[in-house]
Design an enzyme around this catalytic site. Structure first.
Site, short mmCIF file in Angstrom:
data_model
loop_
_atom_site.label_atom_id
_atom_site.label_comp_id
_atom_site.label_asym_id
_atom_site.label_seq_id
_atom_site.Cartn_x
_atom_site.Cartn_y
_atom_site.Cartn_z
N CYS A 195 -38.98 -8.57 31.19
CA CYS A 195 -38.28 -7.31 31.65
C CYS A 195 -39.51 -6.37 32.24
CB CYS A 195 -37.59 -6.71 30.49
SG CYS A 195 -36.49 -5.33 31.04
N LYS A 198 -43.11 -9.43 24.27
CA LYS A 198 -42.95 -8.48 25.38
C LYS A 198 -43.88 -7.41 24.66
CE LYS A 198 -39.35 -5.42 27.49
NZ LYS A 198 -38.02 -5.24 27.45
N GLU A 222 -34.52 -13.82 30.61
CA GLU A 222 -34.99 -13.25 29.43
C GLU A 222 -33.46 -13.26 28.72
OE1 GLU A 222 -35.81 -8.62 27.74
OE2 GLU A 222 -35.03 -8.82 29.79
#
Length: 596
Positions: free
Chosen positions: A447, A362, A293
């Site tokens: 994440c 995300k 990421e």
């Protein structure tokens, strides 16, 4: 003295739970501590607490202690430490305090109203230790569900996160999710507490003994069934029907401390090339390369031309073209509109020719750090840029995006036959079938997307065959942070019986099979890369995948029924009726005196 004892019991329970969760002393946690962590907490509610005010205070102390000791690494979250650690600790403590009010309800009824409901179902069942143990365990399970869900969800510091060293118990997640594990551990704690109370007090021995025996049998059967199921699932032979030869890169560079991404890219290129050269020596070829990421600082699609020329030593796009392998990289994406520009934290898919083919944004952003309420309004956004910085301006993704990557089939697997083949077309159709490329449908949660079932379950239900998580936890500087994130995400492999790949900046980069077993791993906080033939298994609908968080919802339905029944039983009890008659008579007498 009584208040000091209450604080001690709550604090001690929080300390024990924190020791069981992955920490700097026990890297993967110590589940043994969870068997005793809630004994002082249960005894506190059943014997020491006398008011709801004391109950709230006890819940606040226990939960905030657990949060601060197990998640202290949030203090390293750049300029947001006050919010991420301080605000989250206070919020967790408040949720824990309100939860404690519900925990205390049946104990309060026993202490203060034990004669009000004589002969009712409440006295026969709700006032028993069996009910109190199940009730206490269920309410704490609901607390963990509430604190782990929604915009402010925080799934760390939970009972289930302490279970990694007991993978047999973890297998229950494919049926109940993590909440069934919490419920089971709390049952064991409450049962041990009642046994200790029984031997210590020794009053009403026969009734108490019979009552405890009921819940002892129930807990024993439930625990044994869990162990048998876990052993079967953990050791069950599973044969993959596809494989994806994947290069995972862990560059171990903190993007928050670097002004440009040039060094990070060059390190990642070197680590990637090392694995490609090793494969070439074995006459093999990679199917996919995954970096972590946020490894690219500049936003796409505008920066595509930039990465055609940078880094000068070896431009990124040229490097991808030379490897002739698809890449999944972590970066950012900018979408412009007439009145607004939105930035997204994304995974980017580049094909083997270096062309950008897609992006996944995300979905679950870090509250009050990556995203702020009302940030969509220009004035709020401008104010936050001045006060906090641009990182507060991310926008959450609003789509579930999948990447299809060519892969290989195993010898045991045959592609599904083409339907509706005619006699004249069968030969050609079979030839086309043989030449048809085999692909795998990949979901790329970013994440802590992979820590939330409300993100991962839709990804699976919409066809994901493989989870590839890209994470940057390097900012935490602590091993416990990396392992805690890994342990929570490992449940997703078990819940959906799907292989999970984690490609992290500083670790913990691993590949897990559908039982949660580690297939390959890289050491924490080191520059490293590995090549893994990632196994891809046939999709199967687990109980949890089909029904989601059915256990917490069932508990809510049950306790709503309990609350309604308790209210009506209390309202219509003989004691209350007599008290009302006495009150009415007193009022009538007063009224008559006034008339006179």
């Amino acid at each position: 003295m009584e208040v000091i004892l209450q604080v001690f019991y709550s604090f001690f329970s929080g300390c024990m739970l924190s020791l069981s969760i992955p920490n700097e002393i026990y890297e993967f946690g110590s589940p043994v501590f969870t068997l005793f962590a809630f004994i002082p907490y249960y005894i506190l509610f059943s014997r020491k607490i006398k008011t709801y005010k004391q109950a709230f205070f006890a819940g606040f102390i226990q939960t905030i202690t657990t949060h601060l000791l197990s998640s202290y690494w949030l203090a390293y979250f750049k300029d947001f430490a006050v919010i991420t650690l301080g605000a989250s600790a206070f919020g967790t403590g408040m949720i824990g305090g309100f939860m404690a009010l519900y925990l205390y309800l049946p104990f309060s009824s026993s202490q203060n109203h034990n004669t009000l409901l004589d002969g009712t179902l409440y006295q026969k069942f709700y006032d028993t230790k069996t009910f109190k143990i199940i009730y206490f365990s269920s309410i704490y399970m609901l607390y963990e569900w509430v604190k782990s869900s929604g915009f402010l969800g925080y799934p760390w510091g939970t009972v289930s996160s302490a279970m990694y060293e007991w993978p047999v118990i973890m297998q229950l997640a494919s049926i109940t999710g993590t909440y069934g594990i919490t419920f089971l551990i709390l049952l064991l704690n409450c049962l041990l507490s009642e046994i200790l109370i029984f031997f210590y007090e020794k009053n009403n021995q026969k009734n108490i003994k019979d009552d405890v025996q009921i819940v002892f049998r129930f807990t024993t059967i439930l625990f044994l069934c869990t162990v048998i199921f876990g052993i079967y699932q953990y050791d069950k032979p599973r044969k993959p029907h596809k494989t994806l030869t994947t290069v995972l890169v862990q560059q171990n560079s903190d993007p928050w401390e670097e002004k440009t991404d040039e060094q990070s890219i060059l390190i990642s290129q070197r680590l990637t090339q090392k694995q490609i050269d090793l494969l070439s020596q074995e006459n093999k070829k990679a199917d996919l390369v995954v970096w972590s990421e946020g490894c690219l600082k500049y936003s796409f699609p505008d920066s595509y031309s930039y990465y055609n020329h940078y880094p000068f030593e070896k431009p990124l796009i040229s490097f991808i073209k030379d490897t002739k392998v698809p890449f999944i990289l972590g970066g950012s994406y900018k979408k412009k509109s007439v009145d607004n520009t939105k930035f997204y934290n994304v995974t980017l898919l580049f094909d083997k020719d270096g062309k950008l083919r897609g992006e996944y944004a995300k979905n679950h952003l870090v509250p009050f750090a990556e995203v702020l309420p009302f940030i969509e309004y220009p004035k709020v956004k401008e104010f936050m840029k001045k006060v906090i910085g641009i990182s507060a301006g991310w926008y959450p993704g609003d789509q579930y995006v999948f990447f299809e990557i060519p892969c290989k089939t195993t010898k045991e697997y045959r592609l599904p036959a083409v339907k509706n083949i005619t006699l004249t077309q069968s030969y050609q159709e079979q030839k086309d079938e043989e030449n048809r490329p085999v692909t795998v449908k990949i979901a790329t949660p970013i994440c802590f997307d992979d820590s939330f079932t409300d993100i991962m379950r839709p990804l699976y239900l919409n066809g994901a065959e493989l989870f590839v998580n890209l994470t940057d936890d390097s900012w935490s500087k602590k091993r416990s942070s990396e392992i805690q994130h890994f342990v929570i995400s490992s449940y997703r492999a078990i819940e959906y019986r799907t292989t999970l790949v984690r490609s992290c900046n500083a670790g913990y980069s691993v590949v897990l099979n559908p039982a949660g077993k580690i297939i390959a791993e890289m050491p924490l906080f080191e520059q490293a890369s590995i090549t893994v033939d990632v196994p891809i298994f046939e999709r199967k609908m687990t109980t949890y995948a089909r029904f989601g968080n059915w256990l917490p919802y069932s508990a809510i339905v049950f306790f709503v029924f309990f609350a309604i029944y308790y209210y009506f039983s209390f309202e219509h009890s003989d004691y209350i009726k007599s008290e009302r008659k006495i009150k009415i008579n007193k009022e009538n007498k007063k009224h008559k005196k006034k008339k006179k």
